[in-house]
Design a protein around this motif. Structure first.
Motif, mmCIF file in Angstrom:
data_model
loop_
_atom_site.group_PDB
_atom_site.id
_atom_site.type_symbol
_atom_site.label_atom_id
_atom_site.label_comp_id
_atom_site.label_asym_id
_atom_site.label_seq_id
_atom_site.Cartn_x
_atom_site.Cartn_y
_atom_site.Cartn_z
ATOM 1 N N VAL A 57 0.858 -1.166 -0.030
ATOM 2 C CA VAL A 57 0.020 0.225 0.153
ATOM 3 C C VAL A 57 1.001 1.133 0.096
ATOM 4 N N ASN A 58 1.927 1.206 0.938
ATOM 5 C CA ASN A 58 2.803 2.410 0.692
ATOM 6 C C ASN A 58 3.598 2.848 -0.187
ATOM 7 N N ASN A 59 4.095 1.758 -1.265
ATOM 8 C CA ASN A 59 4.649 2.007 -2.355
ATOM 9 C C ASN A 59 3.691 2.388 -3.499
ATOM 10 N N LEU A 60 2.300 2.124 -3.263
ATOM 11 C CA LEU A 60 1.315 2.486 -4.401
ATOM 12 C C LEU A 60 1.054 3.821 -4.099
ATOM 13 N N VAL A 61 0.766 4.271 -2.717
ATOM 14 C CA VAL A 61 0.264 5.495 -2.695
ATOM 15 C C VAL A 61 1.539 6.565 -2.937
ATOM 16 N N ALA A 62 2.798 6.206 -2.635
ATOM 17 C CA ALA A 62 3.995 6.956 -2.998
ATOM 18 C C ALA A 62 4.134 7.360 -4.502
ATOM 19 N N LEU A 63 3.344 6.338 -5.173
ATOM 20 C CA LEU A 63 3.409 6.724 -6.805
ATOM 21 C C LEU A 63 2.068 7.228 -7.276
ATOM 22 N N GLY A 64 1.375 7.611 -6.342
ATOM 23 C CA GLY A 64 0.135 8.375 -6.682
ATOM 24 C C GLY A 64 -1.421 7.680 -6.766
ATOM 25 N N ALA A 65 -1.374 6.252 -6.787
ATOM 26 C CA ALA A 65 -2.596 5.397 -6.932
ATOM 27 C C ALA A 65 -3.490 5.708 -5.852
ATOM 28 N N LYS A 66 -4.880 5.753 -6.160
ATOM 29 C CA LYS A 66 -5.787 5.365 -5.150
ATOM 30 C C LYS A 66 -5.966 3.995 -4.432
ATOM 31 N N ILE A 67 -6.120 4.065 -3.116
ATOM 32 C CA ILE A 67 -5.891 2.550 -2.846
ATOM 33 C C ILE A 67 -6.893 2.271 -1.817
ATOM 34 N N SER A 68 -7.625 0.888 -1.566
ATOM 35 C CA SER A 68 -8.252 0.461 -0.830
ATOM 36 C C SER A 68 -7.528 -0.785 -0.196
ATOM 37 N N VAL A 69 -7.732 -1.050 1.269
ATOM 38 C CA VAL A 69 -7.073 -2.023 1.996
ATOM 39 C C VAL A 69 -8.077 -2.959 2.530
ATOM 40 N N ALA A 70 -7.906 -4.235 2.395
ATOM 41 C CA ALA A 70 -8.785 -5.173 3.037
ATOM 42 C C ALA A 70 -7.985 -6.230 3.801
ATOM 43 N N SER A 71 -8.234 -6.487 5.075
ATOM 44 C CA SER A 71 -7.619 -7.475 6.054
ATOM 45 C C SER A 71 -8.424 -7.338 7.232
ATOM 46 N N VAL A 72 -8.014 -8.474 8.017
ATOM 47 C CA VAL A 72 -8.401 -8.690 9.467
ATOM 48 C C VAL A 72 -7.202 -8.452 10.490
ATOM 49 N N ILE A 73 -7.563 -7.263 11.264
ATOM 50 C CA ILE A 73 -6.544 -6.904 12.442
ATOM 51 C C ILE A 73 -7.250 -7.085 13.733
ATOM 52 N N GLY A 74 -6.315 -6.722 14.773
ATOM 53 C CA GLY A 74 -6.858 -6.957 16.261
ATOM 54 C C GLY A 74 -7.552 -5.428 16.509
ATOM 55 N N THR A 93 -9.976 2.496 4.335
ATOM 56 C CA THR A 93 -9.631 1.314 5.287
ATOM 57 C C THR A 93 -11.026 0.817 5.518
ATOM 58 N N THR A 94 -12.120 0.818 4.797
ATOM 59 C CA THR A 94 -13.395 0.176 4.979
ATOM 60 C C THR A 94 -13.324 -1.020 5.035
ATOM 61 N N GLY A 95 -12.450 -1.758 4.244
ATOM 62 C CA GLY A 95 -12.137 -3.151 4.229
ATOM 63 C C GLY A 95 -11.431 -3.725 5.197
ATOM 64 N N LEU A 96 -11.015 -2.984 6.498
ATOM 65 C CA LEU A 96 -10.329 -3.562 7.534
ATOM 66 C C LEU A 96 -11.445 -4.126 8.713
ATOM 67 N N ILE A 97 -11.393 -5.470 8.845
ATOM 68 C CA ILE A 97 -12.424 -5.722 9.806
ATOM 69 C C ILE A 97 -11.502 -6.039 11.309
ATOM 70 N N GLN A 98 -11.765 -5.576 12.304
ATOM 71 C CA GLN A 98 -11.108 -5.603 13.566
ATOM 72 C C GLN A 98 -11.897 -6.873 14.504
ATOM 73 N N ASP A 99 -10.763 -7.716 14.834
ATOM 74 C CA ASP A 99 -11.268 -8.739 15.761
ATOM 75 C C ASP A 99 -10.543 -8.578 17.048
ATOM 76 N N ALA A 100 -11.326 -8.635 18.083
ATOM 77 C CA ALA A 100 -10.901 -8.437 19.487
ATOM 78 C C ALA A 100 -9.979 -9.762 19.942
ATOM 79 N N ASN A 101 -10.373 -10.687 19.283
ATOM 80 C CA ASN A 101 -9.482 -12.095 19.763
ATOM 81 C C ASN A 101 -8.184 -12.273 18.934
#
Length: 450
Positions: A57-74, A93-101
């Motif tokens: 994501v960091n590389n793409l943003v540095a080059l000017g692209a518009k980025i969405s990210v999806a994953s599961v984090i804590g 970051t609407t595709g990021l899901i937070q999991d308390a466990n």
């Protein structure tokens, strides 16, 4: 290679993958602990940056692209930091899901001087729940129409179950979207249906079950992967040997790497995935996008630590007059960031300056001796107006860009920059080198910035 860099602004890319925090703790070691035979590190500085799929994501943003990210984090502090880092980049970051466990993956590297002392990983490799997988698939289905390309960055942290991969790849194919995977593990068949996979040589060797020891075994391993896994392309990255593209009905296509000085290979695979995807998003052919990614990967390995690159660096590297020498040529603003990072990592920065109009043996000896005094040598070169003011109206004999290229070609030189008349003091104050060198025709009293 004709690339319209302005088209990067129009590219919308979805990155799905194992996002994480890379934490760096820099310190000094002066003694051994009385409690156990281990070093005591006195902390001097710490920093955190995006790692794993976050570095894509960091590389793409540095080059000017518009980025969405999806994953599961804590949840908790690490998750909050991760979200802040993404939000600071303007990432969706609407595709990021937070999991308390589930913990947010964090890799802490402890460095003292030039040594990597220890790495601490906070992570889990347990597969995400079926409910979270279903939410990710739903997000992909609802948003697929808005993306040009989908990138999957697999770090083996449990995000990519075979079911999730199957459903995401199917959605991309049904919508005629390219989906490129940076793979992990031994079972590459789980990526079936992807547009391409981008293993490095070691990963390809393990997945194919063929030890790569020479060119013949490399080709054999790449062809086996291509025939065993139903993907359109296999792009094997081979470090200093460049890349090889394997595709149906064609001989392996080799992309040679430019000869470059390598400081750090951290994150090079992330850069390759990012720029390959960005190239495809602009409408480039796969081979064109792969060649662009090869150039980009060559630039970032010339930097210290996990790093991104700018459009300007990429553009200059593609200029035939500069070629592989371009990464050494930096603006002052670039060098300020580079020297800050080098000092934080305990590296000794040496700087010298001069006109270098007609390079001679004295210059070579100066630069060689200067490099031996530290780890990184920066050479500041007078621009044409500055040379004229110092040497007379008939100088310079060799113009500034040619002098920069000549100095860049020397192995002893790590970076070069151009400065104008009267600006040397400002350059020295901005870069704050540990050591400043000059030729024997100067005295201590006449050296600016001493």
């Amino acid at each position: 290679m004709n690339i319209d860099f302005s088209s990067f602004d129009m590219c919308r890319i979805l990155v799905i993958g194992d996002v994480m925090i890379d934490e760096y703790l820099w310190g000094e070691v002066e003694r051994i602990s009385p409690e156990a035979p281990v070093q005591v590190v006195s902390l001097v500085r710490d920093s955190s940056t995006l790692g794993g799929a976050g570095n894509v994501v960091n590389n793409l943003v540095a080059l000017g692209a518009k980025i969405s990210v999806a994953s599961v984090i804590g949840t908790g502090d690490n998750a909050s930091l991760l979200l802040t880092l993404f939000n600071d980049l303007g990432v969706d970051t609407t595709g990021l899901i937070q999991d308390a466990n589930r913990p947010t993956t964090k890799k802490t590297r402890i460095l003292a001087g030039h040594q990597h002392v220890l790495r601490i990983d906070r992570e889990t490799k347990q597969e995400i729940s079926q409910a979270h997988a279903a939410r990710l698939v739903q997000f992909v289905q609802e948003r697929m129409h808005s993306f040009n390309v989908i990138l999957l960055s697999d770090y083996g942290k449990g995000l990519f179950s075979e079911i999730l991969l199957r459903q995401v790849i199917d959605v991309a194919r049904k919508n005629n979207k390219s989906i490129v995977v940076d793979p992990k593990g031994l079972n590459f068949k789980k990526y079936a249906g992807a547009t391409a996979i981008t293993p490095n040589k070691k990963e390809a060797s393990l997945a194919a079950g063929i030890e790569i020891v020479d060119d013949a075994s490399l080709i054999k391993a790449g062809q086996k992967l291509f025939h065993d896994i139903p993907v359109e392309k296999v792009l094997m990255t081979c470090g200093k040997e460049g890349m090889v593209v394997f595709e149906d009905g064609k001989d392996p296509f080799r992309i040679s790497a430019e000869a470059r000085q390598v400081f750090d290979v951290s994150g090079a695979g992330d850069t390759v995935l990012a720029v390959l995807g960005l190239g495809l998003a602009t409408g480039a052919s796969f081979r064109q996008a792969a060649a662009l990614a090869n150039v980009a990967g060559g630039i970032v390995v010339g930097k210290v630590g996990t790093a991104t690159l700018s459009r300007e660096e990429l553009r200059r590297a593609l200029e035939p007059t500069l070629g592989g020498l371009a990464p050494k040529q930096k603006t002052l603003s670039d060098l300020i960031l580079i020297t800050q990072r080098l000092r934080a990592e305990g590296r000794t920065v040496v700087m010298t300056n001069g006109c270098f109009d007609l390079l001679h043996i004295g210059h070579i000896k100066l630069l060689s001796a200067s490099k031996k005094m530290g780890d990184v040598l920066i050479v500041a070169v007078d621009d044409d107006a500055s040379v004229r003011a110092l040497k007379g109206e008939k100088r310079p004999i060799i113009r500034a860009q040619e002098r920069l290229r000549i100095i860049s070609a020397l192995d002893s030189v790590d970076y070069v920059t151009l400065f104008s008349t009267g600006k040397l003091k400002h350059v020295i104050e901005a870069l704050q080198p540990h050591i400043l060198t000059k030729g024997s025709n100067y005295t201590t009293e006449t050296v600016l910035g001493r």
